[in-house]
Write a protein that holds these residues in place. Structure first.
Motif, PDB file in Angstrom:
ATOM      1  N   ILE A   1      -4.561  -2.204   3.056  1.00 28.70           N
ATOM      2  CA  ILE A   1      -5.255  -0.980   2.628  1.00 28.70           C
ATOM      3  C   ILE A   1      -5.392   0.024   3.764  1.00 28.70           C
ATOM      4  CG2 ILE A   1      -7.440  -0.051   1.788  1.00 28.70           C
ATOM      5  CD1 ILE A   1      -7.675  -2.541   0.062  1.00 28.70           C
ATOM      6  N   VAL A   2      -5.841  -0.405   4.939  1.00 29.14           N
ATOM      7  CA  VAL A   2      -6.024   0.529   6.057  1.00 29.14           C
ATOM      8  C   VAL A   2      -4.698   1.194   6.440  1.00 29.14           C
ATOM      9  CG1 VAL A   2      -6.680   0.755   8.476  1.00 29.14           C
ATOM     10  CG2 VAL A   2      -8.120  -0.553   6.913  1.00 29.14           C
ATOM     11  N   PRO A   3      -3.590   0.430   6.587  1.00 31.96           N
ATOM     12  CA  PRO A   3      -2.316   1.105   6.884  1.00 31.96           C
ATOM     13  C   PRO A   3      -1.895   2.099   5.798  1.00 31.96           C
ATOM     14  CG  PRO A   3      -2.143  -1.227   7.374  1.00 31.96           C
ATOM     15  CD  PRO A   3      -3.454  -1.024   6.676  1.00 31.96           C
ATOM     16  N   LEU A   4      -2.245   1.830   4.542  1.00 37.96           N
ATOM     17  CA  LEU A   4      -1.922   2.757   3.461  1.00 37.96           C
ATOM     18  C   LEU A   4      -2.667   4.072   3.637  1.00 37.96           C
ATOM     19  CD1 LEU A   4      -0.405   3.052   0.729  1.00 37.96           C
ATOM     20  CD2 LEU A   4      -2.488   2.249  -0.364  1.00 37.96           C
ATOM     21  N   PHE A   5      -3.951   4.000   4.002  1.00 40.69           N
ATOM     22  CA  PHE A   5      -4.727   5.215   4.249  1.00 40.69           C
ATOM     23  C   PHE A   5      -4.193   5.972   5.459  1.00 40.69           C
ATOM     24  CE2 PHE A   5      -7.752   3.484   1.290  1.00 40.69           C
ATOM     25  CZ  PHE A   5      -8.339   4.601   0.747  1.00 40.69           C
ATOM     26  N   ILE A   6      -3.808   5.249   6.488  1.00 39.36           N
ATOM     27  CA  ILE A   6      -3.249   5.899   7.681  1.00 39.36           C
ATOM     28  C   ILE A   6      -1.968   6.642   7.321  1.00 39.36           C
ATOM     29  CG2 ILE A   6      -2.166   5.460   9.931  1.00 39.36           C
ATOM     30  CD1 ILE A   6      -4.256   3.189  10.269  1.00 39.36           C
ATOM     31  N   GLN A   7      -1.112   5.995   6.527  1.00 39.38           N
ATOM     32  CA  GLN A   7       0.129   6.640   6.101  1.00 39.38           C
ATOM     33  C   GLN A   7      -0.159   7.899   5.278  1.00 39.38           C
ATOM     34  OE1 GLN A   7       2.638   4.228   3.629  1.00 39.38           O
ATOM     35  NE2 GLN A   7       4.145   5.828   3.351  1.00 39.38           N
ATOM     36  N   ALA A   8      -1.159   7.839   4.406  1.00 39.15           N
ATOM     37  CA  ALA A   8      -1.505   9.002   3.578  1.00 39.15           C
ATOM     38  C   ALA A   8      -2.024  10.153   4.426  1.00 39.15           C
ATOM     39  CB  ALA A   8      -2.538   8.601   2.534  1.00 39.15           C
TER      40      ALA A   8
END
Length: 66
Positions: A57-64
């Protein structure tokens, strides 16, 4: 207020953000017409991922946010 949002969207170009094409009114309601992107809504993808792969989840938010 929504027209200011539209003007800001026009200045912004990023592969992770849908493009806006038109600002207008219909029956006294304001709208922004934008690019259709096929796939899951971000909220649904995060909810699904939280149950199966919470560490992603955290890497997904960083990518966004990039």
């Amino acid at each position: 207020m929504l027209q200011n949002e539209y003007q800001n969207i026009l200045k912004f170009s990023h592969p992770n953000v849908a493009k806006a094409y038109h600002f207008g009114t219909h029956d006294e309601n304001f709208f922004i017409a934008g690019e259709y992107i096929q796939g899951k809504e971000f909220r649904a993808a995060v909810a699904e991922m939280a149950q199966t792969e919470p560490e992603k989840i955290v890497p997904l938010f960083i990518q966004a946010l990039e």
